[in-house]
Motif scaffolding. Structure first.
Motif, PDB file in Angstrom:
ATOM      1  N   PRO A   4      86.848 -22.674 -42.581  1.00  0.00           N
ATOM      2  CA  PRO A   4      85.816 -22.222 -43.515  1.00  0.00           C
ATOM      3  C   PRO A   4      85.136 -20.979 -42.939  1.00  0.00           C
ATOM      4  O   PRO A   4      84.874 -20.905 -41.730  1.00  0.00           O
ATOM      5  CB  PRO A   4      84.838 -23.391 -43.578  1.00  0.00           C
ATOM      6  N   SER A   5      84.871 -20.024 -43.795  1.00  0.00           N
ATOM      7  CA  SER A   5      84.240 -18.791 -43.319  1.00  0.00           C
ATOM      8  C   SER A   5      83.431 -18.151 -44.440  1.00  0.00           C
ATOM      9  O   SER A   5      83.585 -18.492 -45.602  1.00  0.00           O
ATOM     10  CB  SER A   5      85.296 -17.810 -42.811  1.00  0.00           C
ATOM     11  N   VAL A   6      82.603 -17.210 -44.034  1.00  0.00           N
ATOM     12  CA  VAL A   6      81.815 -16.428 -44.976  1.00  0.00           C
ATOM     13  C   VAL A   6      81.765 -14.999 -44.433  1.00  0.00           C
ATOM     14  O   VAL A   6      81.677 -14.794 -43.221  1.00  0.00           O
ATOM     15  CB  VAL A   6      80.398 -17.030 -45.171  1.00  0.00           C
ATOM     16  N   GLN A   7      81.855 -14.037 -45.328  1.00  0.00           N
ATOM     17  CA  GLN A   7      81.741 -12.623 -44.960  1.00  0.00           C
ATOM     18  C   GLN A   7      80.286 -12.207 -45.148  1.00  0.00           C
ATOM     19  O   GLN A   7      79.692 -12.498 -46.194  1.00  0.00           O
ATOM     20  CB  GLN A   7      82.631 -11.767 -45.860  1.00  0.00           C
ATOM     21  N   VAL A   8      79.740 -11.523 -44.138  1.00  0.00           N
ATOM     22  CA  VAL A   8      78.342 -11.125 -44.202  1.00  0.00           C
ATOM     23  C   VAL A   8      78.156  -9.677 -43.754  1.00  0.00           C
ATOM     24  O   VAL A   8      79.033  -9.084 -43.130  1.00  0.00           O
ATOM     25  CB  VAL A   8      77.447 -12.041 -43.334  1.00  0.00           C
ATOM     26  N   ALA A   9      76.987  -9.148 -44.098  1.00  0.00           N
ATOM     27  CA  ALA A   9      76.548  -7.841 -43.632  1.00  0.00           C
ATOM     28  C   ALA A   9      75.191  -8.030 -42.966  1.00  0.00           C
ATOM     29  O   ALA A   9      74.391  -8.868 -43.389  1.00  0.00           O
ATOM     30  CB  ALA A   9      76.435  -6.866 -44.801  1.00  0.00           C
ATOM     31  N   VAL A  10      74.948  -7.253 -41.927  1.00  0.00           N
ATOM     32  CA  VAL A  10      73.699  -7.356 -41.164  1.00  0.00           C
ATOM     33  C   VAL A  10      72.925  -6.050 -41.297  1.00  0.00           C
ATOM     34  O   VAL A  10      73.499  -4.973 -41.181  1.00  0.00           O
ATOM     35  CB  VAL A  10      73.996  -7.635 -39.676  1.00  0.00           C
ATOM     36  N   VAL A  11      71.627  -6.170 -41.529  1.00  0.00           N
ATOM     37  CA  VAL A  11      70.756  -5.000 -41.591  1.00  0.00           C
ATOM     38  C   VAL A  11      69.951  -4.956 -40.291  1.00  0.00           C
ATOM     39  O   VAL A  11      69.253  -5.904 -39.945  1.00  0.00           O
ATOM     40  CB  VAL A  11      69.816  -5.044 -42.811  1.00  0.00           C
ATOM     41  N   LEU A  12      70.092  -3.836 -39.582  1.00  0.00           N
ATOM     42  CA  LEU A  12      69.430  -3.609 -38.303  1.00  0.00           C
ATOM     43  C   LEU A  12      68.425  -2.473 -38.466  1.00  0.00           C
ATOM     44  O   LEU A  12      68.750  -1.431 -39.032  1.00  0.00           O
ATOM     45  CB  LEU A  12      70.467  -3.228 -37.240  1.00  0.00           C
ATOM     46  N   GLU A  13      67.220  -2.702 -37.983  1.00  0.00           N
ATOM     47  CA  GLU A  13      66.172  -1.690 -38.085  1.00  0.00           C
ATOM     48  C   GLU A  13      65.936  -1.053 -36.719  1.00  0.00           C
ATOM     49  O   GLU A  13      65.923  -1.736 -35.696  1.00  0.00           O
ATOM     50  CB  GLU A  13      64.876  -2.348 -38.572  1.00  0.00           C
ATOM     51  N   ARG A  14      65.741   0.270 -36.727  1.00  0.00           N
ATOM     52  CA  ARG A  14      65.428   1.017 -35.511  1.00  0.00           C
ATOM     53  C   ARG A  14      64.082   1.706 -35.708  1.00  0.00           C
ATOM     54  O   ARG A  14      63.868   2.405 -36.697  1.00  0.00           O
ATOM     55  CB  ARG A  14      66.495   2.062 -35.238  1.00  0.00           C
ATOM     56  N   GLU A  15      63.174   1.501 -34.761  1.00  0.00           N
ATOM     57  CA  GLU A  15      61.860   2.136 -34.808  1.00  0.00           C
ATOM     58  C   GLU A  15      61.750   3.118 -33.643  1.00  0.00           C
ATOM     59  O   GLU A  15      62.027   2.764 -32.487  1.00  0.00           O
ATOM     60  CB  GLU A  15      60.768   1.067 -34.704  1.00  0.00           C
ATOM     61  N   ALA A  16      61.342   4.344 -33.929  1.00  0.00           N
ATOM     62  CA  ALA A  16      61.196   5.366 -32.897  1.00  0.00           C
ATOM     63  C   ALA A  16      59.822   5.282 -32.253  1.00  0.00           C
ATOM     64  O   ALA A  16      58.812   5.122 -32.944  1.00  0.00           O
ATOM     65  CB  ALA A  16      61.408   6.749 -33.505  1.00  0.00           C
ATOM     66  N   ARG A  17      59.783   5.367 -30.923  1.00  0.00           N
ATOM     67  CA  ARG A  17      58.536   5.384 -30.142  1.00  0.00           C
ATOM     68  C   ARG A  17      57.533   4.324 -30.595  1.00  0.00           C
ATOM     69  O   ARG A  17      56.395   4.648 -30.978  1.00  0.00           O
ATOM     70  CB  ARG A  17      57.874   6.755 -30.198  1.00  0.00           C
ATOM     71  N   PRO A  18      57.909   3.050 -30.554  1.00  0.00           N
ATOM     72  CA  PRO A  18      56.977   2.001 -30.996  1.00  0.00           C
ATOM     73  C   PRO A  18      55.761   1.853 -30.089  1.00  0.00           C
ATOM     74  O   PRO A  18      54.732   1.349 -30.512  1.00  0.00           O
ATOM     75  CB  PRO A  18      57.836   0.739 -30.971  1.00  0.00           C
ATOM     76  N   PHE A  26      64.694  -2.072 -31.619  1.00  0.00           N
ATOM     77  CA  PHE A  26      65.640  -2.537 -32.631  1.00  0.00           C
ATOM     78  C   PHE A  26      65.305  -3.975 -32.993  1.00  0.00           C
ATOM     79  O   PHE A  26      64.842  -4.748 -32.155  1.00  0.00           O
ATOM     80  CB  PHE A  26      67.077  -2.492 -32.085  1.00  0.00           C
ATOM     81  N   ARG A  27      65.583  -4.329 -34.255  1.00  0.00           N
ATOM     82  CA  ARG A  27      65.432  -5.733 -34.677  1.00  0.00           C
ATOM     83  C   ARG A  27      66.355  -5.994 -35.852  1.00  0.00           C
ATOM     84  O   ARG A  27      66.619  -5.102 -36.671  1.00  0.00           O
ATOM     85  CB  ARG A  27      63.985  -6.078 -35.014  1.00  0.00           C
ATOM     86  N   VAL A  88      72.928  -2.105 -27.566  1.00  0.00           N
ATOM     87  CA  VAL A  88      72.529  -0.707 -27.592  1.00  0.00           C
ATOM     88  C   VAL A  88      73.706   0.105 -27.055  1.00  0.00           C
ATOM     89  O   VAL A  88      74.345  -0.285 -26.076  1.00  0.00           O
ATOM     90  CB  VAL A  88      71.264  -0.473 -26.741  1.00  0.00           C
ATOM     91  N   ASP A  89      73.983   1.226 -27.695  1.00  0.00           N
ATOM     92  CA  ASP A  89      75.059   2.123 -27.266  1.00  0.00           C
ATOM     93  C   ASP A  89      74.655   2.754 -25.930  1.00  0.00           C
ATOM     94  O   ASP A  89      73.625   3.415 -25.848  1.00  0.00           O
ATOM     95  CB  ASP A  89      75.265   3.198 -28.334  1.00  0.00           C
ATOM     96  N   GLU A  90      75.457   2.547 -24.882  1.00  0.00           N
ATOM     97  CA  GLU A  90      75.116   3.074 -23.557  1.00  0.00           C
ATOM     98  C   GLU A  90      75.131   4.601 -23.534  1.00  0.00           C
ATOM     99  O   GLU A  90      74.350   5.221 -22.812  1.00  0.00           O
ATOM    100  CB  GLU A  90      76.072   2.515 -22.513  1.00  0.00           C
ATOM    101  N   ALA A  91      76.010   5.217 -24.315  1.00  0.00           N
ATOM    102  CA  ALA A  91      76.094   6.685 -24.340  1.00  0.00           C
ATOM    103  C   ALA A  91      74.954   7.307 -25.137  1.00  0.00           C
ATOM    104  O   ALA A  91      74.560   8.443 -24.863  1.00  0.00           O
ATOM    105  CB  ALA A  91      77.441   7.112 -24.930  1.00  0.00           C
ATOM    106  N   ASP A  92      74.433   6.571 -26.113  1.00  0.00           N
ATOM    107  CA  ASP A  92      73.355   7.082 -26.959  1.00  0.00           C
ATOM    108  C   ASP A  92      72.358   5.951 -27.226  1.00  0.00           C
ATOM    109  O   ASP A  92      72.521   5.177 -28.179  1.00  0.00           O
ATOM    110  CB  ASP A  92      73.914   7.609 -28.286  1.00  0.00           C
ATOM    111  N   PRO A  93      71.330   5.807 -26.385  1.00  0.00           N
ATOM    112  CA  PRO A  93      70.380   4.691 -26.520  1.00  0.00           C
ATOM    113  C   PRO A  93      69.572   4.675 -27.814  1.00  0.00           C
ATOM    114  O   PRO A  93      68.807   3.752 -28.053  1.00  0.00           O
ATOM    115  CB  PRO A  93      69.461   4.825 -25.310  1.00  0.00           C
ATOM    116  N   SER A  94      69.739   5.684 -28.654  1.00  0.00           N
ATOM    117  CA  SER A  94      69.050   5.670 -29.947  1.00  0.00           C
ATOM    118  C   SER A  94      69.867   4.932 -31.000  1.00  0.00           C
ATOM    119  O   SER A  94      69.449   4.830 -32.146  1.00  0.00           O
ATOM    120  CB  SER A  94      68.771   7.100 -30.424  1.00  0.00           C
ATOM    121  N   ARG A  95      71.023   4.427 -30.593  1.00  0.00           N
ATOM    122  CA  ARG A  95      71.897   3.713 -31.530  1.00  0.00           C
ATOM    123  C   ARG A  95      72.194   2.309 -31.008  1.00  0.00           C
ATOM    124  O   ARG A  95      72.264   2.088 -29.806  1.00  0.00           O
ATOM    125  CB  ARG A  95      73.201   4.474 -31.734  1.00  0.00           C
ATOM    126  N   ALA A  96      72.362   1.393 -31.937  1.00  0.00           N
ATOM    127  CA  ALA A  96      72.749   0.023 -31.599  1.00  0.00           C
ATOM    128  C   ALA A  96      73.759  -0.440 -32.634  1.00  0.00           C
ATOM    129  O   ALA A  96      73.857   0.142 -33.725  1.00  0.00           O
ATOM    130  CB  ALA A  96      71.536  -0.897 -31.591  1.00  0.00           C
TER     131      ALA A  96
END
Length: 161
Positions: A4-18, A26-27, A88-96
């Motif tokens: 049994p399985s389900v296909q899903v999408a995840v929404v990730l939020e990035r906040e600059a200089r919190p 990220f959350r 978090v992307d090690e090459a670009d910490p502004s991306r996850a």
């Protein structure tokens, strides 16, 4: 045999200089069932230079018989959730990016033990029912066994506990 399985999408939020100590925060915002319009590649949903939201579609969450205890623990926790592992992307910490998703409390615990980032978000009610049905069919908790108090054991037996 197909699981049994389900296909899903995840929404990730990035906040600059919190705050003064973080450049990015990220959350996980939500996990939703996959729709054809989402496609298969990550995409930007919103960006106002302070906050952005990214969708990571086409993740498959499968149920495994040997994870029954983990599903049971999730269901009996009071609020069943999705567990989402992201990095978090090690090459670009502004991306996850979202790496994996599970409904098993035990699998999420193994990820945390491996020092991964794991967030959780509420599981939708119709999927709670789906997971409950699977868990009821494939998992039976072990009956609790009463342990004899140490005072009833010989000194040799107490040392082996």
């Amino acid at each position: 045999m197909e699981r049994p399985s389900v296909q899903v999408a995840v929404v990730l939020e990035r906040e600059a200089r919190p705050n003064a100590w973080e450049d990015w925060r990220f959350r996980i915002v939500e996990v939703v069932e996959q729709q054809e319009a989402f496609g298969t590649e990550p995409r930007l949903l919103f960006d106002d230079d302070k906050c952005s939201r990214w969708m990571f579609p086409a993740h498959t969450v499968e149920l495994f018989r040997d994870e029954g205890e983990g599903y049971y623990l999730n269901l009996t926790s009071g609020q069943p959730v999705w567990f989402v592992m992201w990095r978090v992307d090690e090459a670009d910490p502004s991306r996850a990016a979202v790496e994996a998703i599970t409904l098993s409390y035990n699998e999420a615990g193994r990820w945390l033990d491996a020092q991964e980032r794991v967030d959780n978000v509420p599981l939708q009610p119709h999927l709670v029912a789906w997971l409950e049905a699977y868990t009821a069919q494939h998992y039976k908790p072990e009956p609790k066994r009463r342990q004899r108090p140490a005072s009833f054991l010989s000194p040799d037996e107490r040392g082996r506990r």
